[in-house]
Design a protein around this motif. Structure first.
Motif, PDB file in Angstrom:
ATOM      1  N   UNK A 391       0.832  -1.215   0.000  1.00 39.86           N
ATOM      2  CA  UNK A 391       0.000   0.000   0.000  1.00 39.86           C
ATOM      3  C   UNK A 391       0.858   1.254   0.000  1.00 39.86           C
ATOM      4  N   UNK A 392       0.324   2.307  -0.588  1.00 41.38           N
ATOM      5  CA  UNK A 392       0.974   3.609  -0.549  1.00 41.38           C
ATOM      6  C   UNK A 392      -0.047   4.610  -0.005  1.00 41.38           C
ATOM      7  N   UNK A 393      -0.018   4.814   1.291  1.00 39.87           N
ATOM      8  CA  UNK A 393      -1.014   5.669   1.939  1.00 39.87           C
ATOM      9  C   UNK A 393      -0.880   7.117   1.499  1.00 39.87           C
ATOM     10  N   UNK A 394       0.333   7.557   1.198  1.00 39.33           N
ATOM     11  CA  UNK A 394       0.549   8.941   0.789  1.00 39.33           C
ATOM     12  C   UNK A 394      -0.150   9.273  -0.516  1.00 39.33           C
ATOM     13  N   UNK A 395      -0.111   8.351  -1.480  1.00 43.39           N
ATOM     14  CA  UNK A 395      -0.736   8.569  -2.785  1.00 43.39           C
ATOM     15  C   UNK A 395      -2.145   7.994  -2.872  1.00 43.39           C
ATOM     16  N   UNK A 444      -8.009   1.026  -7.821  1.00 47.87           N
ATOM     17  CA  UNK A 444      -9.318   0.590  -8.334  1.00 47.87           C
ATOM     18  C   UNK A 444     -10.441   1.451  -7.758  1.00 47.87           C
ATOM     19  N   UNK A 445     -11.377   1.864  -8.634  1.00 47.91           N
ATOM     20  CA  UNK A 445     -12.499   2.687  -8.188  1.00 47.91           C
ATOM     21  C   UNK A 445     -13.510   1.882  -7.381  1.00 47.91           C
ATOM     22  N   UNK A 446     -13.604   0.577  -7.665  1.00 46.58           N
ATOM     23  CA  UNK A 446     -14.552  -0.283  -6.962  1.00 46.58           C
ATOM     24  C   UNK A 446     -13.803  -1.451  -6.341  1.00 46.58           C
ATOM     25  N   UNK A 479      -8.238  -4.930  -1.900  1.00 41.62           N
ATOM     26  CA  UNK A 479      -6.815  -4.567  -1.876  1.00 41.62           C
ATOM     27  C   UNK A 479      -6.588  -3.121  -1.441  1.00 41.62           C
ATOM     28  N   UNK A 480      -7.641  -2.272  -1.532  1.00 40.54           N
ATOM     29  CA  UNK A 480      -7.483  -0.857  -1.163  1.00 40.54           C
ATOM     30  C   UNK A 480      -7.679  -0.614   0.334  1.00 40.54           C
ATOM     31  N   UNK A 481      -7.734  -1.685   1.130  1.00 39.61           N
ATOM     32  CA  UNK A 481      -7.861  -1.546   2.578  1.00 39.61           C
ATOM     33  C   UNK A 481      -6.550  -1.960   3.235  1.00 39.61           C
ATOM     34  N   UNK A 533      -7.774   3.229   1.514  1.00 37.04           N
ATOM     35  CA  UNK A 533      -6.874   4.167   0.854  1.00 37.04           C
ATOM     36  C   UNK A 533      -7.640   5.169  -0.007  1.00 37.04           C
ATOM     37  N   UNK A 534      -8.897   4.869  -0.334  1.00 40.71           N
ATOM     38  CA  UNK A 534      -9.686   5.768  -1.186  1.00 40.71           C
ATOM     39  C   UNK A 534     -10.150   7.001  -0.420  1.00 40.71           C
TER      40      UNK A 534
END
Length: 717
Positions: A391-395, A444-446, A479-481, A533-534
């Motif tokens: 993950x890249x929390x900054x971006x 990913x948006x979803x 994956x965005x969590x 991350x979103x």
């Protein structure tokens, strides 16, 4: 690939009326003779009845075709059109016309309305037939997040909700149980299969669904707004094809007489293509001078043979017959053999060239090795490319990290995947100063799981040649969590339910869907916390072994909670699940939406009454003005017309108010249906269906208290 053959029409018509996209049907309106019925401009529907004045010729002049056309004034924009034997007491097909707010079932032969039904959710798509266990034929309409089915008397026998505006409907027996399931395509890129009122399958596509068409057995074709067409077998994609042009419609029919329907597609640029059901290869094609509006299948010439009827926007209509099987066997034997031989020869020649090139390189390497020369392009056989996510929390994104071994570098990588790169399906990452590591980023948006096909160019730093390494990687759905240890403040919303599973099994699902290595503690407890991350959304999943397994999901978003429950139950193969939910903020927002719906409905009724009064005044003023003209009283006539002008201006203003109110009402009703859908996705099986049914009953009876109780508990009792 064999060259596609040109389609030869069995008949052509020039109807000199525009045909709106997807708004055409063939119906036996008098019970015996087929008629082509299409929506045209100006809120009209025209009916072409060729058999009233003789059979169809190969080419019918436009003047003759015009004589066979009748018009129906709907006086509203037509949004959907279908037909079928809705009334079991009549042999005539009933014409079904959908507008933005109403459904009209009209018996053309008897010149009377069968029923006229208001549909507040709007009508975007329509089909006709039997669905599930309901014995009656239904007119099935899809609108703002809702699907309704009406019988011959206009009674609502079927109702359910879906995730977004419905854009495509079709009926197919997907599980081969002799009962139709309902295929539903919507603006949220989902293809859902409904068995009765329950979703039994959901498939995410790469664009908005435009059309669905059953082919044979469990196969169906689809078309997307991004120019993609393809075929599914149940939930498995068989093939797909993407074009830079926009597709309008798809239909299935056997045009090459091989016993299996092909997928026929109509395009915005006027192309008509017939593609093989096996691999998507183009078999036949034709071109119209304008966009293809609709493709139908019917025995239009009443000669016992089904034709494919293609309608263009300009009003041109062409009918195509399948290739005659006897002629095909007699004439196509040598041609087919030649085509197969040519195709096979091309494949073999390409394979031969590839093998010869490899042999040549091997021989060169062997010679260099014997002479003691070093080939800088030659890498060790033990070289590998490894990949992992971080993950890249900054971006606010995730990074796919590729790393090569044996002192090699990665010059570039090409990643092919769905849902990750917007309208594109691939991404290339290039390094000007290559190292052993290269990083690709995406957000990913979803929340969707997808397969990544990765091609990496690997070699030495000073080499001019690179080896291509290919590998596949499955992106976890969530994956965005990112896992975190603790929250400053726990989410106030929650879903609680019991799962008859070991905690370890739930931990396996967690590791599979969230890309984490979570372990169960010694007390057999599971406590996982994540942040998105979103948007920074907090998520906590807690499970204890009490009562066979008590699981709590804390997150301030019903949609996310529903996605997690659906994914968990699919992983654990759970077919029935009840839950207790509490989402205070979303419930409060929902109360406001329901209040808005009441307000908009009250305003709508008031405006309708006022416009009706004004309409009566218009009639009176017109009569008075005409009387004054006959009596040669010019002063009174001018006064009446001046008053008429003022009333007309007021009516236009009232209409604008009513139109704006209607749009706001549709938006509010969409939110209501979306809330029911979100509440249903927090359950599985019969409990899910029960939530939808009881919510609908509560809305009909305007019982808001019971509606919230159903959403919270899943039932009234």
């Amino acid at each position: 690939m064999a060259k596609a053959s040109q389609l030869t029409p069995a008949f052509e018509l020039s109807l000199k009326n525009t045909i709106q996209e997807g708004l055409a049907t063939v119906a036996k309106l008098n019970g015996t003779q087929p008629c082509l019925t299409c929506a045209t401009s100006g809120g009209k529907v025209f009916i072409h009845s060729p058999h009233e004045r003789g059979d169809l010729a190969v080419q019918q002049p436009s003047v003759e075709a015009q004589k066979n056309i009748k018009y129906l004034n709907i006086n509203r924009t037509v949004t959907a059109l279908s037909s079928g034997p809705l009334n079991p007491k009549s042999k005539n097909d009933i014409l079904l016309v959908g507008t933005q707010t109403n459904l009209l079932a009209y018996d053309v032969e008897q010149n009377k309305d069968v029923f006229y039904r208001e549909v507040p959710d709007g009508i975007n798509s329509m089909t006709f037939g039997k669905v599930g266990t309901i014995e009656d034929q239904l007119a099935i309409v899809g609108g703002n997040c809702s699907i309704q089915g009406f019988d011959a008397e206009g009674n609502e026998l079927f109702w359910t909700v879906t995730g977004d505006n419905v854009t495509a409907l079709a009926l197919i027996d997907i599980d081969e149980d002799q009962q139709n399931e309902l295929l539903v395509g919507s603006e949220d890129y989902e293809i859902r299969i409904f068995q009765n009122e329950e979703v039994i399958s959901e498939t995410t596509e790469t664009g908005k669904l435009l059309a669905l068409s059953p082919l044979f057995g469990t196969r169906f074709g689809y078309a997307l707004g991004n120019g993609t067409i393809g075929i599914y077998d149940r939930a498995t994609r068989v093939w797909r094809f993407k074009s830079k042009h926009s597709v309008v419609c798809v239909e299935g029919h056997d045009l090459d007489s091989d016993g299996v329907p092909e997928l026929i597609s109509g395009w915005q640029n006027g192309k008509l293509e017939v593609r093989s059901d096996r691999n998507g290869e183009v078999i036949f094609r034709d071109v119209f001078s304008s966009a293809v509006s609709s493709i139908l299948v019917a025995d239009y010439r009443m000669d016992g043979r089904q034709e494919v009827i293609a309608c263009a926007h300009s009003g041109d209509v062409r009918g195509y017959l399948p290739t005659d099987s006897e002629t095909k066997v007699a004439n196509s034997g040598s041609d087919a053999t030649a085509a197969v031989s040519d195709e096979t020869l091309k494949v073999l020649l390409q394979t031969k060239q590839d093998l010869q090139f490899q042999i040549t390189k091997y021989e060169e390497n062997i010679e260099k090795t014997k002479k003691g020369e070093e080939d800088k392009a030659l890498i060790s056989q033990s070289t590998k490319v490894q990949c992992h996510l971080r993950p890249n929390s900054g971006k606010g994104c995730v990074e796919l990290v590729l790393r090569s071994t044996n002192n090699t570098v990665i010059k570039a990588t090409i990643i092919t995947a769905e849902f990750l790169f917007g309208s594109n399906e691939s991404c290339m990452v290039y390094s000007a100063d290559p190292t052993d590591t290269i990083v690709a980023t995406f957000a990913p948006e979803k929340d969707v799981s997808t397969e990544l096909h990765i091609q990496a160019l690997v070699g030495f730093k000073m080499s001019n040649y690179y080896h291509v390494f290919e590998l596949d990687y499955k992106l976890p759905k969530f994956s965005m969590y990112v896992p975190v240890k603790d929250f400053q403040k726990e989410p106030e919303s929650s879903v609680r339910f019991r799962v008859n599973e070991r905690v370890n099994r739930v931990a396996m699902w967690l590791n599979n869907s969230f890309n984490v290595g979570h372990k169960v503690d010694r007390q057999n407890l599971l406590d996982a916390r994540f942040v998105s991350l979103r948007n920074g959304l907090l998520l906590a999943i807690h499970m204890t072994p009490e009562n066979g397994g008590q699981l709590t999901i804390r997150v301030n978003n019903m949609e996310v909670a529903g996605e997690i429950i659906q994914d968990l139950c699919a992983f654990l193969t759970i077919n029935e699940l009840e839950s207790v939910v509490d989402f205070p903020q979303e419930f409060e927002d929902f109360k406001k939406v329901l209040m808005k719906v009441d307000e908009y409905n009250a305003v709508r009724l008031k405006l309708t009454a006022e416009m009706a009064d004004s309409s009566q005044l218009v009639k009176a003023l017109v009569i008075k003005a005409e009387d004054a003209r006959i009596l040669n009283d010019m002063k009174l006539m001018k006064k009446m017309y001046s008053s008429l002008y003022d009333v007309n201006r007021e009516l236009i203003g009232e209409y604008i108010k009513r139109a704006n109110n209607h749009n706001e009402l549709l938006s509010a009703l969409k939110e209501v249906n979306a809330m029911i859908q979100k509440a249903a996705r927090l359950r599985i099986g019969a409990a899910k269906t029960k939530v939808i049914t009881e919510c609908r009953n509560s809305i009909k009876s305007n019982n808001i208290h019971s509606l919230f109780k159903i959403i919270r508990l899943g039932h009234l009792n």
